[in-house]
Design a protein around this motif. Structure first.
Motif, PDB file in Angstrom:
ATOM      1  N   UNK A   9       0.825  -1.210   0.000  1.00 27.05           N
ATOM      2  CA  UNK A   9       0.000   0.000   0.000  1.00 27.05           C
ATOM      3  C   UNK A   9       0.858   1.259   0.000  1.00 27.05           C
ATOM      4  N   UNK A  10       1.916   1.274   0.800  1.00 28.08           N
ATOM      5  CA  UNK A  10       2.782   2.456   0.868  1.00 28.08           C
ATOM      6  C   UNK A  10       3.577   2.612  -0.429  1.00 28.08           C
ATOM      7  N   UNK A  11       3.958   1.501  -1.037  1.00 31.14           N
ATOM      8  CA  UNK A  11       4.657   1.584  -2.322  1.00 31.14           C
ATOM      9  C   UNK A  11       3.747   2.172  -3.391  1.00 31.14           C
ATOM     10  N   UNK A  12       2.493   1.733  -3.421  1.00 26.31           N
ATOM     11  CA  UNK A  12       1.533   2.314  -4.369  1.00 26.31           C
ATOM     12  C   UNK A  12       1.291   3.787  -4.071  1.00 26.31           C
ATOM     13  N   UNK A  13       1.227   4.137  -2.791  1.00 30.17           N
ATOM     14  CA  UNK A  13       1.070   5.554  -2.434  1.00 30.17           C
ATOM     15  C   UNK A  13       2.274   6.361  -2.899  1.00 30.17           C
ATOM     16  N   UNK A  14       3.472   5.770  -2.790  1.00 29.50           N
ATOM     17  CA  UNK A  14       4.668   6.443  -3.289  1.00 29.50           C
ATOM     18  C   UNK A  14       4.588   6.705  -4.783  1.00 29.50           C
ATOM     19  N   UNK A  15       4.055   5.744  -5.532  1.00 27.37           N
ATOM     20  CA  UNK A  15       3.880   5.940  -6.980  1.00 27.37           C
ATOM     21  C   UNK A  15       2.917   7.090  -7.257  1.00 27.37           C
ATOM     22  N   UNK A  16       1.830   7.142  -6.482  1.00 24.39           N
ATOM     23  CA  UNK A  16       0.842   8.215  -6.682  1.00 24.39           C
ATOM     24  C   UNK A  16       1.438   9.583  -6.352  1.00 24.39           C
ATOM     25  N   UNK A  17       2.236   9.648  -5.287  1.00 24.11           N
ATOM     26  CA  UNK A  17       2.879  10.910  -4.917  1.00 24.11           C
ATOM     27  C   UNK A  17       3.871  11.343  -5.991  1.00 24.11           C
ATOM     28  N   UNK A  18       4.696  10.384  -6.458  1.00 21.88           N
ATOM     29  CA  UNK A  18       5.664  10.711  -7.503  1.00 21.88           C
ATOM     30  C   UNK A  18       4.967  11.142  -8.788  1.00 21.88           C
ATOM     31  N   UNK A  19       3.845  10.497  -9.103  1.00 30.43           N
ATOM     32  CA  UNK A  19       3.063  10.888 -10.285  1.00 30.43           C
ATOM     33  C   UNK A  19       2.546  12.316 -10.130  1.00 30.43           C
ATOM     34  N   UNK A  20       2.103  12.669  -8.938  1.00 29.15           N
ATOM     35  CA  UNK A  20       1.624  14.037  -8.697  1.00 29.15           C
ATOM     36  C   UNK A  20       2.746  15.050  -8.917  1.00 29.15           C
ATOM     37  N   UNK A  70      12.484  28.413 -10.818  1.00 28.28           N
ATOM     38  CA  UNK A  70      13.232  27.668  -9.808  1.00 28.28           C
ATOM     39  C   UNK A  70      12.325  27.189  -8.680  1.00 28.28           C
ATOM     40  N   UNK A  71      11.408  28.054  -8.215  1.00 29.51           N
ATOM     41  CA  UNK A  71      10.543  27.653  -7.108  1.00 29.51           C
ATOM     42  C   UNK A  71       9.624  26.513  -7.511  1.00 29.51           C
ATOM     43  N   UNK A  72       8.941  26.648  -8.642  1.00 30.36           N
ATOM     44  CA  UNK A  72       8.002  25.601  -9.068  1.00 30.36           C
ATOM     45  C   UNK A  72       8.740  24.306  -9.369  1.00 30.36           C
ATOM     46  N   UNK A  73       9.936  24.408  -9.951  1.00 26.96           N
ATOM     47  CA  UNK A  73      10.718  23.202 -10.223  1.00 26.96           C
ATOM     48  C   UNK A  73      11.102  22.514  -8.918  1.00 26.96           C
ATOM     49  N   UNK A  74      11.560  23.296  -7.935  1.00 24.17           N
ATOM     50  CA  UNK A  74      11.988  22.729  -6.660  1.00 24.17           C
ATOM     51  C   UNK A  74      10.842  22.026  -5.944  1.00 24.17           C
ATOM     52  N   UNK A  75       9.677  22.655  -5.918  1.00 23.97           N
ATOM     53  CA  UNK A  75       8.528  22.060  -5.230  1.00 23.97           C
ATOM     54  C   UNK A  75       8.068  20.793  -5.945  1.00 23.97           C
ATOM     55  N   UNK A  76       7.922  20.872  -7.272  1.00 19.35           N
ATOM     56  CA  UNK A  76       7.436  19.723  -8.038  1.00 19.35           C
ATOM     57  C   UNK A  76       8.383  18.544  -7.921  1.00 19.35           C
ATOM     58  N   UNK A  77       9.681  18.807  -8.039  1.00 16.38           N
ATOM     59  CA  UNK A  77      10.638  17.705  -8.017  1.00 16.38           C
ATOM     60  C   UNK A  77      10.779  17.136  -6.610  1.00 16.38           C
ATOM     61  N   UNK A  78      10.561  17.956  -5.580  1.00 17.29           N
ATOM     62  CA  UNK A  78      10.602  17.445  -4.208  1.00 17.29           C
ATOM     63  C   UNK A  78       9.453  16.469  -3.957  1.00 17.29           C
ATOM     64  N   UNK A  79       8.283  16.777  -4.508  1.00 14.83           N
ATOM     65  CA  UNK A  79       7.153  15.849  -4.384  1.00 14.83           C
ATOM     66  C   UNK A  79       7.487  14.524  -5.068  1.00 14.83           C
ATOM     67  N   UNK A  80       8.034  14.610  -6.287  1.00 13.10           N
ATOM     68  CA  UNK A  80       8.425  13.394  -6.987  1.00 13.10           C
ATOM     69  C   UNK A  80       9.451  12.600  -6.182  1.00 13.10           C
ATOM     70  N   UNK A  81      10.470  13.267  -5.659  1.00 16.02           N
ATOM     71  CA  UNK A  81      11.549  12.588  -4.943  1.00 16.02           C
ATOM     72  C   UNK A  81      11.047  11.922  -3.671  1.00 16.02           C
ATOM     73  N   UNK A  82      10.107  12.554  -2.988  1.00 16.09           N
ATOM     74  CA  UNK A  82       9.563  11.927  -1.791  1.00 16.09           C
ATOM     75  C   UNK A  82       8.841  10.628  -2.150  1.00 16.09           C
ATOM     76  N   UNK A  83       8.046  10.664  -3.220  1.00 14.55           N
ATOM     77  CA  UNK A  83       7.380   9.440  -3.658  1.00 14.55           C
ATOM     78  C   UNK A  83       8.368   8.361  -4.059  1.00 14.55           C
ATOM     79  N   UNK A  84       9.403   8.746  -4.824  1.00 12.28           N
ATOM     80  CA  UNK A  84      10.420   7.769  -5.232  1.00 12.28           C
ATOM     81  C   UNK A  84      11.167   7.218  -4.026  1.00 12.28           C
ATOM     82  N   UNK A  85      11.370   8.060  -3.004  1.00 12.89           N
ATOM     83  CA  UNK A  85      12.037   7.603  -1.791  1.00 12.89           C
ATOM     84  C   UNK A  85      11.240   6.581  -1.016  1.00 12.89           C
TER      85      UNK A  85
END
Length: 399
Positions: free
Chosen positions: A281-292, A304-319
């Motif tokens: 379940x958490x792995x699937x949630x990570x995929x959904x977060x990274x997709x967002x 720079x700001x929008x890139x940083x925020x968007x990529x941080x969301x992706x990285x958290x999901x991938x993590x």
């Protein structure tokens, strides 16, 4: 072998972590030097993404051979041979005066780097089992997560002082030093009595069986696609931040270093979340977060700001995906651990190659191309878990 027979010592684990991190170091330390390399070799910065593919393809294919071969021949000889090839490839890159020579050096580097990447996990499996093995693998994965974040900062600092070729000399020197430490601290961990004389046909039959097994392929594809997204992020960011937003190589290195803390935070949270709910379940949630995060990157204004925020969301999901998906893919297959580890590594590097190739093939800015690749990759990862992982038993996948 038990953990008591081979006590967990910090020096030995440190060497294994360095071995596992070498491939990511060799890949990412050159990213801040892309503009300098482009000017020196008279090529566009974005076209230098081919040097990443030139590394990943032999790296991916080599893992399929190295894992089973080490089960037959032992670890030490292959490890030292792989480190020697990595050092030679680094020297070729450092001396390159044309793009084709740089690409050739990267191919040699990839062939060498696949060896310590695969064998670090195999050696950990030789020395530990049970909770001790889990702790050792967690430590190794932290090092692998840190290397791509901090190595660009080191590369940017070094190249600003000594030029872009110096980063390849550094990789060569570190490879030799780590090889020396491996010889002194670890050595052979797979004695002749434990070696398996498995035929090549049987090895590839084992790979085919794993690919057909939903308990392996669903989490393995999620991990592979997340890794592909990470490599696409590392490949595109120099063009986005340095060419597009005028950051310096040092500022780029600082940006990459900051992203490590996002991945660390996700890595710390992942096992706690999985113990409360469950790993699938958490792995699937990570995929959904990274997709967002990918969707946000695709739709947000370039800055720079929008890139940083968007990529941080992706990285958290991938993590979240990487440690839990890896455990889910490997835990049920103790009898095929070498093959499962090699095939998982192949999928990771194979997806990285496809992601970078897709990104360079898309028309548009590096910013939007990265967003498109992340959306496609993480959407497919979520689909794999929901469709193929749904019927897979999850008892062994809880962390």
């Amino acid at each position: 072998m038990t953990p008591q027979a081979h006590p967990s010592n910090r020096a030995g684990l440190g060497v294994l972590a360095c071995l596992a991190a070498l491939a990511m170091l060799a890949t990412n330390i050159i990213l801040p030097t892309f503009p300098d390399i482009g000017r020196s070799l008279s090529v566009a910065t974005q076209s230098l993404a081919i040097t990443l593919s030139a590394f990943f393809i032999p790296f991916a294919l080599g893992q399929l051979v190295v894992g089973p071969l080490s089960d037959r021949l032992g670890r030490r000889g292959l490890m030292l041979g792989g480190l020697a090839v990595l050092a030679v490839g680094s020297v070729v890159c450092a001396l390159a005066t044309r793009l084709d020579w740089l690409i050739a050096g990267r191919v040699i580097q990839g062939l060498g780097a696949c060896v310590p990447s695969v064998l670090a996990r195999s050696i950990a499996r030789d020395r530990f089992e049970g909770p001790a093995l889990s702790r050792a693998l967690a430590f190794i994965m932290v090092a692998m997560a840190a290397a791509p974040g901090f190595s660009p900062l080191a590369g940017g600092l070094l190249s600003s002082v000594a030029g872009w070729s110096s980063v390849f000399w550094l990789v060569a020197v570190l490879t030799v030093l780590i090889g020396f430490l491996y010889t002194m601290r670890i050595g052979e961990t797979h004695p002749p009595a434990a070696r398996r004389q498995v035929s090549i046909a049987a090895t590839f039959t084992s790979y085919f069986q794993l690919l057909r097994n939903r308990r392996f392929i669903a989490p393995a594809m999620a991990v592979g696609l997340a890794s592909g997204g990470l490599m696409a992020f590392f490949a595109a960011t120099p063009a986005i931040l340095m060419d597009g937003l005028a950051l310096t190589s040092i500022e780029l290195g600082n940006f990459f270093a900051a992203t490590v803390f996002v991945v660390f935070g996700a890595g710390i949270a992942a096992p706690k979340l999985a113990s409360r709910w469950n790993a699938p379940s958490i792995t699937a949630a990570g995929c959904a977060i990274a997709l967002a995060g990918g969707i946000a990157l695709l739709g947000a204004p370039e800055g720079l700001f929008s890139f940083s925020v968007s990529i941080s969301v992706f990285l958290f999901g991938a993590g979240l995906i990487n440690p839990l998906g890896t455990a889910m893919a490997l835990q049920p297959f103790a009898a095929q651990a070498g093959a499962a580890s090699a095939l998982l590594g192949f999928l990771q590097m194979g997806m990285a190659t496809l992601a970078i190739t897709a990104m360079t093939a898309l028309n548009g800015s590096a910013y939007r191309s990265l967003g498109g690749v992340l959306v496609m990759g993480m959407g497919l990862a979520l689909m794999c878990l929901l469709l193929f992982g749904r019927s897979a038993p999850s008892a062994d996948a809880r962390t």
